[in-house]
Design a protein around this motif. Sequence first.
Motif, mmCIF file in Angstrom:
data_model
loop_
_atom_site.group_PDB
_atom_site.id
_atom_site.type_symbol
_atom_site.label_atom_id
_atom_site.label_comp_id
_atom_site.label_asym_id
_atom_site.label_seq_id
_atom_site.Cartn_x
_atom_site.Cartn_y
_atom_site.Cartn_z
ATOM 1 N N GLU A 99 0.831 -1.207 0.000
ATOM 2 C CA GLU A 99 0.000 0.000 0.000
ATOM 3 C C GLU A 99 0.862 1.253 0.000
ATOM 4 O O GLU A 99 0.579 2.232 -0.681
ATOM 5 N N LEU A 100 1.918 1.207 0.795
ATOM 6 C CA LEU A 100 2.812 2.361 0.887
ATOM 7 C C LEU A 100 3.492 2.618 -0.459
ATOM 8 O O LEU A 100 3.594 3.761 -0.911
ATOM 9 N N THR A 101 3.930 1.528 -1.100
ATOM 10 C CA THR A 101 4.545 1.625 -2.422
ATOM 11 C C THR A 101 3.604 2.326 -3.395
ATOM 12 O O THR A 101 4.001 3.212 -4.148
ATOM 13 N N GLU A 102 2.351 1.939 -3.311
ATOM 14 C CA GLU A 102 1.327 2.523 -4.182
ATOM 15 C C GLU A 102 1.149 4.009 -3.854
ATOM 16 O O GLU A 102 1.135 4.871 -4.738
ATOM 17 N N ALA A 103 1.017 4.309 -2.565
ATOM 18 C CA ALA A 103 0.776 5.679 -2.126
ATOM 19 C C ALA A 103 1.936 6.602 -2.518
ATOM 20 O O ALA A 103 1.737 7.790 -2.765
ATOM 21 N N LEU A 104 3.127 6.044 -2.584
ATOM 22 C CA LEU A 104 4.304 6.848 -2.889
ATOM 23 C C LEU A 104 4.622 6.856 -4.390
ATOM 24 O O LEU A 104 5.626 7.422 -4.813
ATOM 25 N N GLY A 105 3.761 6.219 -5.169
ATOM 26 C CA GLY A 105 3.983 6.190 -6.617
ATOM 27 C C GLY A 105 5.236 5.433 -7.003
ATOM 28 O O GLY A 105 5.887 5.756 -7.981
ATOM 29 N N LEU A 106 5.560 4.421 -6.210
ATOM 30 C CA LEU A 106 6.783 3.658 -6.490
ATOM 31 C C LEU A 106 6.477 2.335 -7.187
ATOM 32 O O LEU A 106 7.341 1.477 -7.290
ATOM 33 N N GLY A 107 5.242 2.189 -7.638
ATOM 34 C CA GLY A 107 4.829 0.946 -8.275
ATOM 35 C C GLY A 107 5.737 0.545 -9.425
ATOM 36 O O GLY A 107 6.051 -0.625 -9.591
ATOM 37 N N ASN A 108 6.201 1.534 -10.178
ATOM 38 C CA ASN A 108 7.060 1.230 -11.324
ATOM 39 C C ASN A 108 8.479 0.886 -10.920
ATOM 40 O O ASN A 108 9.220 0.282 -11.684
ATOM 41 N N ALA A 109 8.826 1.286 -9.716
ATOM 42 C CA ALA A 109 10.203 1.056 -9.289
ATOM 43 C C ALA A 109 10.496 -0.430 -9.122
ATOM 44 O O ALA A 109 11.640 -0.837 -9.120
ATOM 45 N N THR A 110 9.444 -1.219 -8.960
ATOM 46 C CA THR A 110 9.658 -2.652 -8.786
ATOM 47 C C THR A 110 9.932 -3.338 -10.119
ATOM 48 O O THR A 110 10.502 -4.395 -10.149
ATOM 49 N N HIS A 111 9.496 -2.710 -11.204
ATOM 50 C CA HIS A 111 9.726 -3.305 -12.525
ATOM 51 C C HIS A 111 10.370 -2.281 -13.439
ATOM 52 O O HIS A 111 9.711 -1.703 -14.292
ATOM 53 N N PRO A 112 11.652 -2.047 -13.256
ATOM 54 C CA PRO A 112 12.317 -1.000 -14.021
ATOM 55 C C PRO A 112 12.375 -1.321 -15.513
ATOM 56 O O PRO A 112 12.352 -2.463 -15.876
#
Length: 112
Positions: A99-112
């Motif tokens: 959820e935190l990843t989503e809230a911080l807009g880091l969703g793409n960071a997991t799949h560069p």
Amino acid sequence: MEAAGGGGLKDLVRSNWSNVVLVCRKCSKKLDGGFGPGGDERLAKALRKHLSLKKGRKAAAGIVEVNCLGVCPRGAVTVVDGAASRDWLLVRPGADLDELTEALGLGNATHP
Ligand code: FES
């Protein structure tokens, strides 16, 4: 002061960061863990691991521990999303890192 374009700002270093997140180090220390699978990791470290980020500027996002941000919440860590700097998050121990990843807009960071 030199005028814009007056020099001194031309040296650039590329990074792979899609975003940067500032995490209060002092809050993190006060909690003494509270995050990650075992609940014994600091937020910044747990988040980096959760996203399998590389080190430094080669990472897909920057998770940076910074000095006290002046909010000093009880039982939470102050977090600033560099891309949405007007709303700061107060993250409580055991927070869902997806959820935190989503809230911080880091969703793409997991799949560069
Ligand atoms: S201790 Fe974290 S904001 Fe002050």
